[in-house]
Design a protein around this motif. Structure first.
Motif, PDB file in Angstrom:
ATOM      1  N   HIS A  12       0.851  -1.187   0.000  1.00 26.87           N
ATOM      2  CA  HIS A  12       0.000   0.000   0.000  1.00 26.87           C
ATOM      3  C   HIS A  12       0.891   1.242   0.000  1.00 26.87           C
ATOM      4  O   HIS A  12       1.952   1.262   0.636  1.00 26.87           O
ATOM      5  N   TYR A  13       0.477   2.269  -0.714  1.00 27.70           N
ATOM      6  CA  TYR A  13       1.248   3.506  -0.730  1.00 27.70           C
ATOM      7  C   TYR A  13       0.310   4.700  -0.859  1.00 27.70           C
ATOM      8  O   TYR A  13      -0.855   4.572  -1.262  1.00 27.70           O
ATOM      9  N   VAL A  14       0.815   5.865  -0.508  1.00 31.60           N
ATOM     10  CA  VAL A  14       0.104   7.119  -0.749  1.00 31.60           C
ATOM     11  C   VAL A  14       1.000   7.989  -1.617  1.00 31.60           C
ATOM     12  O   VAL A  14       2.225   7.811  -1.642  1.00 31.60           O
TER      13      VAL A  14
ATOM     14  N   PRO B  46       9.644  14.965 -10.592  1.00 34.97           N
ATOM     15  CA  PRO B  46      10.572  13.866 -10.338  1.00 34.97           C
ATOM     16  C   PRO B  46      10.154  13.087  -9.095  1.00 34.97           C
ATOM     17  O   PRO B  46       9.816  13.680  -8.061  1.00 34.97           O
ATOM     18  N   PRO B  47      10.146  11.738  -9.160  1.00 36.84           N
ATOM     19  CA  PRO B  47       9.641  10.941  -8.037  1.00 36.84           C
ATOM     20  C   PRO B  47      10.603  10.868  -6.857  1.00 36.84           C
ATOM     21  O   PRO B  47      11.811  10.691  -7.028  1.00 36.84           O
ATOM     22  N   VAL B  48      10.041  10.999  -5.664  1.00 35.11           N
ATOM     23  CA  VAL B  48      10.782  10.845  -4.412  1.00 35.11           C
ATOM     24  C   VAL B  48      10.055   9.801  -3.580  1.00 35.11           C
ATOM     25  O   VAL B  48       8.857   9.931  -3.315  1.00 35.11           O
ATOM     26  N   LEU B  49      10.769   8.745  -3.193  1.00 40.56           N
ATOM     27  CA  LEU B  49      10.187   7.641  -2.428  1.00 40.56           C
ATOM     28  C   LEU B  49      10.609   7.775  -0.971  1.00 40.56           C
ATOM     29  O   LEU B  49      11.804   7.843  -0.661  1.00 40.56           O
ATOM     30  N   LEU B  50       9.635   7.803  -0.068  1.00 40.78           N
ATOM     31  CA  LEU B  50       9.888   7.964   1.365  1.00 40.78           C
ATOM     32  C   LEU B  50       9.643   6.645   2.080  1.00 40.78           C
ATOM     33  O   LEU B  50       8.521   6.128   2.066  1.00 40.78           O
ATOM     34  N   CYS B  51      10.671   6.097   2.718  1.00 36.54           N
ATOM     35  CA  CYS B  51      10.558   4.814   3.413  1.00 36.54           C
ATOM     36  C   CYS B  51      10.645   5.020   4.920  1.00 36.54           C
ATOM     37  O   CYS B  51      11.646   5.526   5.432  1.00 36.54           O
ATOM     38  N   HIS B  52       9.615   4.609   5.623  1.00 38.53           N
ATOM     39  CA  HIS B  52       9.512   4.840   7.069  1.00 38.53           C
ATOM     40  C   HIS B  52      10.257   3.782   7.872  1.00 38.53           C
ATOM     41  O   HIS B  52      10.760   2.793   7.334  1.00 38.53           O
ATOM     42  N   GLY B  53      10.277   3.980   9.183  1.00 34.38           N
ATOM     43  CA  GLY B  53      10.937   3.048  10.085  1.00 34.38           C
ATOM     44  C   GLY B  53       9.961   2.324  10.990  1.00 34.38           C
ATOM     45  O   GLY B  53       8.784   2.147  10.671  1.00 34.38           O
ATOM     46  N   PHE B  54      10.448   1.922  12.159  1.00 35.50           N
ATOM     47  CA  PHE B  54       9.663   1.138  13.117  1.00 35.50           C
ATOM     48  C   PHE B  54       9.469   1.942  14.399  1.00 35.50           C
ATOM     49  O   PHE B  54      10.396   2.597  14.859  1.00 35.50           O
ATOM     50  N   PRO B  55       8.294   1.883  15.015  1.00 34.91           N
ATOM     51  CA  PRO B  55       7.053   1.225  14.598  1.00 34.91           C
ATOM     52  C   PRO B  55       6.151   2.263  13.929  1.00 34.91           C
ATOM     53  O   PRO B  55       5.373   2.941  14.595  1.00 34.91           O
ATOM     54  N   GLU B  56       6.260   2.395  12.666  1.00 34.83           N
ATOM     55  CA  GLU B  56       5.580   3.481  11.968  1.00 34.83           C
ATOM     56  C   GLU B  56       4.831   2.983  10.738  1.00 34.83           C
ATOM     57  O   GLU B  56       4.586   1.800  10.573  1.00 34.83           O
ATOM     58  N   ASN B  57       4.464   3.908   9.868  1.00 35.55           N
ATOM     59  CA  ASN B  57       3.870   3.634   8.571  1.00 35.55           C
ATOM     60  C   ASN B  57       4.027   4.908   7.752  1.00 35.55           C
ATOM     61  O   ASN B  57       4.736   5.826   8.169  1.00 35.55           O
ATOM     62  N   TRP B  58       3.379   4.988   6.602  1.00 32.99           N
ATOM     63  CA  TRP B  58       3.536   6.165   5.733  1.00 32.99           C
ATOM     64  C   TRP B  58       3.226   7.457   6.453  1.00 32.99           C
ATOM     65  O   TRP B  58       3.774   8.527   6.110  1.00 32.99           O
ATOM     66  N   PHE B  59       2.354   7.399   7.448  1.00 32.54           N
ATOM     67  CA  PHE B  59       1.840   8.595   8.128  1.00 32.54           C
ATOM     68  C   PHE B  59       2.939   9.372   8.847  1.00 32.54           C
ATOM     69  O   PHE B  59       2.765  10.557   9.137  1.00 32.54           O
ATOM     70  N   SER B  60       4.067   8.728   9.110  1.00 34.87           N
ATOM     71  CA  SER B  60       5.165   9.436   9.769  1.00 34.87           C
ATOM     72  C   SER B  60       5.777  10.505   8.867  1.00 34.87           C
ATOM     73  O   SER B  60       6.525  11.363   9.341  1.00 34.87           O
ATOM     74  N   TRP B  61       5.460  10.460   7.568  1.00 38.57           N
ATOM     75  CA  TRP B  61       5.936  11.475   6.616  1.00 38.57           C
ATOM     76  C   TRP B  61       4.878  12.541   6.358  1.00 38.57           C
ATOM     77  O   TRP B  61       4.969  13.280   5.368  1.00 38.57           O
TER      78      TRP B  61
ATOM     79  N   GLN C 226       6.152  15.958   5.589  1.00 37.78           N
ATOM     80  CA  GLN C 226       7.051  16.092   4.437  1.00 37.78           C
ATOM     81  C   GLN C 226       6.304  15.973   3.106  1.00 37.78           C
ATOM     82  O   GLN C 226       6.687  16.613   2.116  1.00 37.78           O
ATOM     83  N   ILE C 227       5.259  15.175   3.060  1.00 38.07           N
ATOM     84  CA  ILE C 227       4.570  14.902   1.798  1.00 38.07           C
ATOM     85  C   ILE C 227       4.045  16.181   1.138  1.00 38.07           C
ATOM     86  O   ILE C 227       4.344  16.450  -0.034  1.00 38.07           O
ATOM     87  N   PRO C 228       3.279  17.040   1.840  1.00 38.63           N
ATOM     88  CA  PRO C 228       2.798  18.270   1.176  1.00 38.63           C
ATOM     89  C   PRO C 228       3.929  19.220   0.810  1.00 38.63           C
ATOM     90  O   PRO C 228       3.887  19.858  -0.247  1.00 38.63           O
ATOM     91  N   ALA C 229       4.939  19.331   1.671  1.00 33.20           N
ATOM     92  CA  ALA C 229       6.040  20.261   1.416  1.00 33.20           C
ATOM     93  C   ALA C 229       6.829  19.869   0.173  1.00 33.20           C
ATOM     94  O   ALA C 229       7.161  20.714  -0.669  1.00 33.20           O
TER      95      ALA C 229
ATOM     96  N   VAL D 211       5.627  12.725  -4.722  1.00 31.59           N
ATOM     97  CA  VAL D 211       6.016  12.099  -3.462  1.00 31.59           C
ATOM     98  C   VAL D 211       5.236  10.800  -3.284  1.00 31.59           C
ATOM     99  O   VAL D 211       4.004  10.786  -3.342  1.00 31.59           O
ATOM    100  N   ILE D 212       5.965   9.718  -3.070  1.00 31.05           N
ATOM    101  CA  ILE D 212       5.363   8.395  -2.884  1.00 31.05           C
ATOM    102  C   ILE D 212       5.847   7.842  -1.550  1.00 31.05           C
ATOM    103  O   ILE D 212       7.051   7.746  -1.312  1.00 31.05           O
ATOM    104  N   ALA D 213       4.912   7.510  -0.670  1.00 33.27           N
ATOM    105  CA  ALA D 213       5.269   6.992   0.646  1.00 33.27           C
ATOM    106  C   ALA D 213       4.556   5.661   0.881  1.00 33.27           C
ATOM    107  O   ALA D 213       3.342   5.637   1.132  1.00 33.27           O
ATOM    108  N   PRO D 214       5.269   4.556   0.764  1.00 38.62           N
ATOM    109  CA  PRO D 214       4.627   3.250   0.974  1.00 38.62           C
ATOM    110  C   PRO D 214       4.553   2.869   2.446  1.00 38.62           C
ATOM    111  O   PRO D 214       5.332   3.359   3.272  1.00 38.62           O
TER     112      PRO D 214
END
Length: 584
Positions: free
Chosen positions: A247-249, A255-270, A273-276, A284-287
């Protein structure tokens, strides 16, 4: 108590005002002062501009009629319009708008405190060849304000009362609960006549100070950037293979930028950053990384080796039709970022990591022994026993996230999880209070989103837990690429020489553009761990955020955004890749 703040578009949210553009164009064409505005006024309520703003004419139709009106006015004055005169050129000047950062920041603060925001805009239906500029303006407005009312959509224009009444009805508020800010005195008076508290903008700073008093909020400084909610982003799924979906948002274009989160998180931790980044001109793609959020959480621990995770990421890019991306990771996502840069550099335009250093790895040594030698990584040993850590983490999800997510400035007000001695005391949270205050990092809504996401599948099917059982299974990949282990799959050491720290024999360098952002007060991923990374990454840019702990994107989002946007922009410009920022 005010429930909504209404902003006039021209001169308030964006500049210049039409009148200013008209005057500049008159000077350029050596026309009499106020020639254009006088022409428009003489046309009365049925002039070309007014009819376009009411949706009776499209932009192209309006330009043609306005040019004819100007010709008639010139003849009545005994003037000859310059040969190069064109109403189209007049509006080309008006298209070069800039957003008021102060107003956007104020809107973000108001929304953060539950006050609705709305823009009332005298605008036309733009069918011109240059309509992409109008589209960008509307796109930014839609992200930064709760509601945007265009005059052409309702057949009324400011300062007509219908504009205000339509907006208030849509937002379900009474006039006495609204505040209006605009540069136009007529619209200010019209708002007052309806019972709306109105502020006439002559200086935007002074107007916002008045708004502060009326709204009883501090708006003068930008403290938190705009965040996005799950309802404000595009959601998608990519099938990696039968039974496994990611799943991604996403938001924005460029130009594409992929944001990869850590633990214990999900895409929402970005979320900050996503709107900015989208406003800065990037797609901006955050899976949700595999095992997290709405992505598949496979019970098969074989799915969580580094080799599998990286191959899944390559497939993810293939399915989205992305040959290359810039990959930005934090915590566990930083590990993936560095490993992708070493194992699949052809798929990355550039790579960045927040907090997580590039740890060198000796693939001939047991990663577990290395973990045991570093006290602050003892929690990883604790995670080795199946069922133990997840039972503690899942016992009370609200308490778990309150304990794990806290700011570096909250050491005196929030219980701190001691990451050493965990196995001896029998758990992460042993000895900590049952009732824990919520950190300033999280709104109640944000906290409940994390709780809701982890209520679905718990902690067992997470790479950070299953992945620990795959330490030895990841060694073949590490031998192949001679890549780092990481704070999740094993840590090596830099080989010290007289020239400082350099990678061990045979280690593969990262030659693509890279960014390492350290957080001064991260108690786990210490900034000192990044010492010597330049020897492994020749094209490394550094950033450091003071007074910031582990949850960098949430604790210091303004600083993170500034560093990322500056680096991303410079990196793409050096590669001659076009970027079209929506905000300048």
């Amino acid at each position: 108590m005010s429930k909504v703040v209404l902003f006039g578009l021209w001169g308030g949210v964006i500049t210049p005002r039409p009148l200013e553009s008209f005057q500049k164009f008159e000077n350029f064409m050596n026309l009499p002062k106020d020639f254009i505005s006088s022409t428009i006024v003489k046309g009365g309520s049925e002039n070309a501009l007014a009819r376009a703003e009411k949706g009776k004419l499209t932009f192209v139709q309006m330009v043609s009629e306005l040019e004819a009106e100007c010709q008639i006015e010139a003849e009545s004055r005994g003037l000859s319009l310059p040969a190069e005169f064109s109403a189209q050129k007049l509006f080309d000047e008006l298209r070069c708008v800039e957003f008021s950062r102060m107003v956007l920041n104020a809107a973000a603060t108001l929304r953060g405190h539950g006050i609705l925001t709305c823009v009332l805009a005298n605008l036309w239906v733009d069918d011109s060849l240059q309509r992409d500029n109008t589209a960008k303006v509307l796109s930014v407005l839609a992200r930064h304000f709760d509601f945007v009312l265009r005059s052409c959509d309702i057949g009324a224009r400011l300062p007509e009362p219908t504009m205000f009444q339509t907006a208030l009805n849509k937002l379900d508020v009474k006039p006495q609960q609204a505040i209006w800010l605009d540069v136009d005195e007529e619209s200010v008076q019209a708002a007052k006549n309806l019972g709306i508290t109105a502020v006439h903008i002559t200086d935007i700073s002074e107007a916002l100070k008045k708004l502060e008093k009326l709204a009883r909020l501090e708006l003068s400084e930008e403290k938190m950037p705009l965040s996005c909610t799950p309802e404000e982003v595009i959601h998608g799924y990519v099938t990696i293979k039968p039974g496994v979906k990611i799943h991604y948002v996403e938001m924005g274009d460029g130009p594409p930028v992929l944001l990869c989160h850590g633990f214990p998180e999900n895409w929402f931790s970005w979320r900050y950053q996503i709107p900015a980044l989208a406003d800065a001109g990037f797609r901006v793609i955050a899976p949700d990384m595999k095992g997290y959020g709405d992505s598949t959480a496979s019970p098969d621990i074989q799915e969580y080796s580094q080799e599998k995770i990286l191959q899944d990421l390559v497939t993810f890019l293939d399915k989205l039709g992305l040959a290359q991306v810039t990959l930005v990771g934090h915590d566990w996502g930083g590990v993936v970022a560095w490993n992708m840069a070493q194992c699949h550099p052809e798929r990355l335009r550039a790579v960045a990591s927040l907090n997580t250093p590039l740890f060198p790895m000796d693939p001939n040594k047991d990663p577990m022994e290395r973990l045991k030698s570093i006290p602050i990584f003892e929690y990883q040993i604790y995670f080795q026993e199946p069922g133990v850590a997840e039972a503690e983490l899942e016992k009370d999800l609200t308490r778990t996230f309150k304990l794990l997510f806290s700011a570096s400035s909250e050491t005196d007000t929030h219980p701190q999880v001691d990451m050493t001695g965990i196995c001896k005391r029998g758990g992460l949270f042993v000895g900590l209070p049952e009732e824990v205050p919520r950190s300033a990092l999280l709104s109640e809504t944000a906290l409940q989103y994390y709780v809701q996401q982890y209520s679905k599948q718990g902690f067992r099917n997470r790479p950070v837990l299953n992945g620990f059982e795959k330490l030895h299974a990841s060694v073949p990949l590490l031998r192949k690429c001679f890549v780092q282990g990481d704070h999740l799959t094993g840590i090596g050491t830099w080989r010290g020489t007289g020239d400082g720290c350099v990678p061990g024999h045979g280690a593969r360098q990262i030659l693509i553009p890279a960014l390492m952002v350290t957080a001064e007060k991260d108690r786990i991923l210490l900034p000192i761990f990044t010492t010597g990374m330049e020897n492994m990454i020749p094209n490394l840019t550094r950033g450091n955020i003071e007074n910031c702990g582990h949850w960098t994107q949430m604790e210091r989002p303004l600083e993170v955004n500034k560093i990322l946007i500056s680096w991303l922009t410079e990196t793409h410009q050096k590669a001659s890749i076009s970027i079209s920022p929506k905000l300048r």
